[in-house]
Design a protein around this motif. Structure first.
Motif, PDB file in Angstrom:
ATOM      1  N   MET A   1      13.420  32.628   1.315  1.00  0.00           N
ATOM      2  CA  MET A   1      13.924  33.710   0.465  1.00  0.00           C
ATOM      3  C   MET A   1      14.699  33.136  -0.721  1.00  0.00           C
ATOM      4  SD  MET A   1      15.179  36.473   3.314  1.00  0.00           S
ATOM      5  CE  MET A   1      13.970  37.344   4.334  1.00  0.00           C
TER       6      MET A   1
ATOM      7  N   VAL B   1      10.529  37.079  -1.695  1.00  0.00           N
ATOM      8  CA  VAL B   1      11.462  38.193  -1.542  1.00  0.00           C
ATOM      9  C   VAL B   1      12.880  37.665  -1.651  1.00  0.00           C
ATOM     10  CG1 VAL B   1       9.855  39.432  -0.048  1.00  0.00           C
ATOM     11  CG2 VAL B   1      11.652  38.043   0.973  1.00  0.00           C
TER      12      VAL B   1
ATOM     13  N   GLY C   1      14.589  42.533   1.923  1.00  0.00           N
ATOM     14  CA  GLY C   1      13.729  41.364   2.110  1.00  0.00           C
ATOM     15  C   GLY C   1      13.545  41.041   3.584  1.00  0.00           C
TER      16      GLY C   1
ATOM     17  N   THR D   1      14.845  41.629  -3.923  1.00  0.00           N
ATOM     18  CA  THR D   1      13.465  41.969  -3.605  1.00  0.00           C
ATOM     19  C   THR D   1      13.030  43.139  -4.488  1.00  0.00           C
ATOM     20  OG1 THR D   1      13.835  41.317  -1.305  1.00  0.00           O
ATOM     21  CG2 THR D   1      11.894  42.671  -1.763  1.00  0.00           C
TER      22      THR D   1
END
Length: 274
Positions: free
Chosen positions: A33, A8, A14, A39
């Protein structure tokens, strides 16, 4: 243990997604991330009957950046069933990651589940391209889910037994929406009656609810290999998944509408099969 492996973006959605998954007992197996993309977002349009269509914000999306390094060996070792689908094959480095992860799981003698889950916008309306990629992976799949709208990708329903034999697929489940499902196993097919919802509010996530319930019930029965599968176990798992899908369509949302085991078991007690 339920683990989710995806990528994400380092954005508000996210963070929200990770928080929601953790609150629902899902372990994030790839918590880093990425700043390379946002995302992926799915925008869902509903008809008055609750039928949905999708538009994706994914040009590119963070999930397309899932790398082979994100898939830890210890996570695969602890896996009973690896589940994935065609979305991971549709672009970016996630394609090779998906293929490699399936092959690694097979080498570890893990069950591999695959949902064809064709989404035209993810494949630029090229169903043939999706069919080609899915076909390459069929020999690596143990449990295959296909909808009645996707069965042409296997050559039609009548070709399912042949496809299973040629690729050594243990089980194929064809979902028929509100009309139930068919289970193909060991040269036989079994029709599974649906649980009709009094009112369909939103069909988003119904297929995922069905298949998640199906796989969960297989694990509940102690299934760890295709040799553990029996007709009775499979039909019970399909029934369990059917209940899960029926409950799901009675409320809006793809995640908030997913039922718990307690809700599914209560429904089955109150609505026993004849």
């Amino acid at each position: 243990r339920v683990g989710m492996l995806t990528k994400v973006g380092d954005d508000d959605f996210g963070h929200f997604l990770f928080r929601t998954l953790r609150e629902n007992g899902v372990e994030i197996l790839s918590p880093e991330m990425t700043k390379e993309a946002m995302t992926t977002l799915a925008f869902v349009s509903l008809t008055e009957a609750g039928e949905r269509s999708f538009t994706f914000g994914r040009k590119p999306g963070a999930d397309m950046f899932l790398s082979k390094e994100d898939v830890k060996e210890e996570d695969l070792q602890e896996t009973t069933i690896l589940h994935t689908g065609s979305f991971g094959l549709s672009g970016g480095i996630a394609k090779e990651t998906t293929i490699e992860t399936i092959r690694r799981a097979r080498a570890l003698q893990k069950l591999v589940s695959f949902d064809i889950n064709y989404r035209n916008v993810a494949w630029d309306d090229d169903k043939a391209a999706c069919t080609e990629e899915v076909t390459k992976l069929l020999p690596c799949i143990d449990l295959l889910k296909v909808s009645d709208e996707e069965v042409d990708m296997l050559g039609g329903e009548e070709k399912i037994p042949q496809v299973m034999q040629e690729n050594d697929i243990a089980v194929v489940i064809e979902t028929l929406g509100a009309d139930g499902a068919k289970c193909f196993f060991r040269g036989e097919s079994y029709f599974c009656e649906p649980y009709k919802a009094p009112k369909v509010v939103d069909t988003t996530g119904a297929g995922d609810a069905f298949w998640g319930g199906f796989l969960a019930q297989l694990i509940h029965h102690g299934v760890k290999a295709t040799s553990d599968l029996t007709k009775d176990i499979l039909l019970d798992a399909v029934d369990y998944g059917s209940v899960s899908g029926s409950i799901c369509v009675r409320a809006k949302g793809a995640i908030s509408s997913l039922p718990t085991r307690e809700e599914i078991e209560a429904f089955r007690r109150e609505n026993p099969r004849a």
